[in-house]
Motif scaffolding. Structure first.
Motif, PDB file in Angstrom:
ATOM      1  N   ASN A 217      13.665 -21.168 -29.796  1.00 31.94           N
ATOM      2  CA  ASN A 217      14.388 -21.099 -31.215  1.00 31.94           C
ATOM      3  C   ASN A 217      15.701 -21.286 -30.903  1.00 31.94           C
ATOM      4  O   ASN A 217      16.702 -21.362 -31.712  1.00 31.94           O
ATOM      5  N   ASN A 218      16.220 -21.157 -29.855  1.00 34.90           N
ATOM      6  CA  ASN A 218      17.580 -21.201 -29.231  1.00 34.90           C
ATOM      7  C   ASN A 218      18.293 -22.333 -28.821  1.00 34.90           C
ATOM      8  O   ASN A 218      19.057 -22.206 -27.746  1.00 34.90           O
ATOM      9  N   TRP A 219      17.951 -23.505 -29.396  1.00 39.44           N
ATOM     10  CA  TRP A 219      18.661 -24.911 -29.004  1.00 39.44           C
ATOM     11  C   TRP A 219      19.056 -25.571 -30.168  1.00 39.44           C
ATOM     12  O   TRP A 219      18.529 -25.358 -31.321  1.00 39.44           O
ATOM     13  N   PHE A 257      24.255 -23.841 -21.958  1.00 42.37           N
ATOM     14  CA  PHE A 257      23.705 -24.755 -20.929  1.00 42.37           C
ATOM     15  C   PHE A 257      23.284 -26.096 -21.534  1.00 42.37           C
ATOM     16  O   PHE A 257      22.740 -25.772 -22.858  1.00 42.37           O
ATOM     17  N   ILE A 258      23.465 -27.043 -20.975  1.00 45.11           N
ATOM     18  CA  ILE A 258      23.113 -28.364 -21.822  1.00 45.11           C
ATOM     19  C   ILE A 258      21.935 -29.213 -20.858  1.00 45.11           C
ATOM     20  O   ILE A 258      22.056 -29.315 -19.705  1.00 45.11           O
ATOM     21  N   MET A 315       6.429 -17.114 -17.131  1.00 47.76           N
ATOM     22  CA  MET A 315       7.042 -15.956 -17.999  1.00 47.76           C
ATOM     23  C   MET A 315       8.457 -15.785 -17.499  1.00 47.76           C
ATOM     24  O   MET A 315       9.196 -15.812 -18.476  1.00 47.76           O
ATOM     25  N   HIS A 316       8.604 -15.597 -16.332  1.00 48.81           N
ATOM     26  CA  HIS A 316       9.951 -15.419 -15.930  1.00 48.81           C
ATOM     27  C   HIS A 316      10.921 -16.544 -16.343  1.00 48.81           C
ATOM     28  O   HIS A 316      12.126 -16.349 -16.708  1.00 48.81           O
ATOM     29  N   SER A 320      14.024 -16.703 -19.065  1.00 47.33           N
ATOM     30  CA  SER A 320      15.419 -17.092 -18.613  1.00 47.33           C
ATOM     31  C   SER A 320      15.979 -18.017 -19.741  1.00 47.33           C
ATOM     32  O   SER A 320      17.208 -17.899 -19.997  1.00 47.33           O
ATOM     33  N   LEU A 321      15.019 -19.107 -19.791  1.00 49.80           N
ATOM     34  CA  LEU A 321      15.487 -20.016 -21.042  1.00 49.80           C
ATOM     35  C   LEU A 321      15.780 -19.163 -22.242  1.00 49.80           C
ATOM     36  O   LEU A 321      16.748 -19.926 -23.172  1.00 49.80           O
TER      37      LEU A 321
END
Length: 366
Positions: A217-219, A257-258, A315-316, A320-321
């Motif tokens: 949800n972070n985009w 980050f793009i 999962m890592h 990270s994303l």
């Protein structure tokens, strides 16, 4: 040759001002609405038909591509009638079909039209719909996959001037048998998890579903990559027959980050991937599960290495994303679709599991 389908027959029967076409995957919602709009355009002089989607890239890869294909298959396409700059097609009788995006404020509040079609309207906000609807004289088409409730359910379904039909892949007799087989695999998977049960409900049956466990949800979307952004490199996820090969370019601007979708296509040989990579330049990290493909790209002179993967690497990667702010170019239509549909898996009781679904992840993996 165009094949007449049940979907087209059902759409032609719609008569009210607001015509809602809900349906599953490969139901030919858009491909069935557009022939009706073409017929309207050819039989009514000096009219304006607006076809709208969330962004111009979505228009170009969706409704506009279908429009040109349908016109070409019916031997009616005149390239001189299409203005590539304004994305308008002018018929011999003065009627125009125009294509534009819902993020174009000037278009939303601009000139009036006779007919409106909002493609994948669940990706367009209600305010944009209202601005377009109040400037439409005759009738409106809305199509979408019912992944979750939104403004159509809240404001339009009960409207006396609206009517709705539900289409599924079974209404599309032109569908290739291989695609039918692939869709129906989800019917069997629906017995194994709540995720696939929801998928089959939405994309197989065209019924209302609910994606309540979306991972990212972070985009946000942006139109273009800022000039100041620094290219970090590209990620490659290999595919061929069933899955697409993907290349996602990664840029950084300050602490953001793009992501940009450079490739998302099935049937790509490693030689073809090399040509894409050569044009992009820079460094590449690829799925280490295919060392032979990596070695072949290296032999062509591409600076590519395998990703370091071990226990818990998926999962890592997700964590990270999730930990950073992401911007995604609006032309990355397949990656955007993945981000909207990549969810945590659930068991048969609907309990969210600590693992993602194995779908909608090709661009994300890259």
């Amino acid at each position: 040759m165009l094949i007449k389908t049940t979907a087209q027959e059902k759409i032609v029967q719609l008569r009210k001002r607001i015509r809602i076409v809900r349906g599953g995957t490969s139901a030919s919602k858009t491909f069935s609405i557009i022939p009706f709009l073409i017929e309207y355009a050819t039989t009514n002089s000096n009219k304006v038909v607006s076809i709208v989607a969330e962004t111009i890239p979505h228009i170009r890869r969706g409704a506009l591509r279908d429009f040109i294909k349908i016109m070409d298959l019916s031997d009616n396409y005149n390239p001189d009638a299409f203005n590539k700059s304004s994305l308008t097609y002018t018929f011999y009788n003065g009627t125009i079909i125009e294509f534009f995006s819902a993020d174009n404020a000037a278009k939303l509040r601009g000139a009036r039209r006779d007919v409106l079609f909002i493609n994948e309207c669940n990706n367009v906000d209600f305010e944009a719909y209202k601005q377009l609807a109040i400037r439409t004289k005759e009738f409106i088409y809305l199509d979408y996959n019912p992944t979750t409730t939104f403004w159509v359910d809240e404001h339009l379904i009960a409207d006396p001037d609206a009517e709705m039909i539900i289409l599924t892949y079974k209404d599309n007799e032109a569908l290739d048998p291989a695609i039918v087989k692939e869709i129906e695999k989800a019917r069997d998977k629906a017995e194994t998890s709540d995720y696939w049960r929801n998928w089959w409900r939405v994309y197989g049956l065209g019924q209302l579903g609910q994606l309540d466990s979306v991972i990212f949800n972070n985009w946000k979307q942006i139109d273009n990559i800022p000039k100041e952004a620094r290219l970090l490199g590209h990620g490659i996820d290999f595919g061929y027959t069933n899955d697409p090969s993907t290349i996602i370019s990664l840029y950084k601007l300050d602490n953001t980050f793009i992501l940009h979708e450079a490739l998302y296509q099935k049937g790509m040989s490693n030689r073809e991937l090399f040509n894409i990579c050569k044009g992009l330049g820079g460094y590449f990290v690829a799925d280490s599960a295919e060392p032979k493909s990596i070695a072949e790209l290296q032999s062509y002179g591409i600076a590519v290495m395998g990703a370091e993967k071990g226990a818990g690497s998926v999962m890592h990667g997700i964590q990270s994303l999730q930990s950073v702010d992401l911007l995604v170019t609006s032309s990355s239509v397949n990656l955007i679709k993945e981000l909207r549909n990549y969810t945590w898996d659930k068991d048969r009781n609907g309990t969210i599991l600590k693992k993602p679904i194995d779908a909608y992840n090709h661009g994300i993996d890259a």
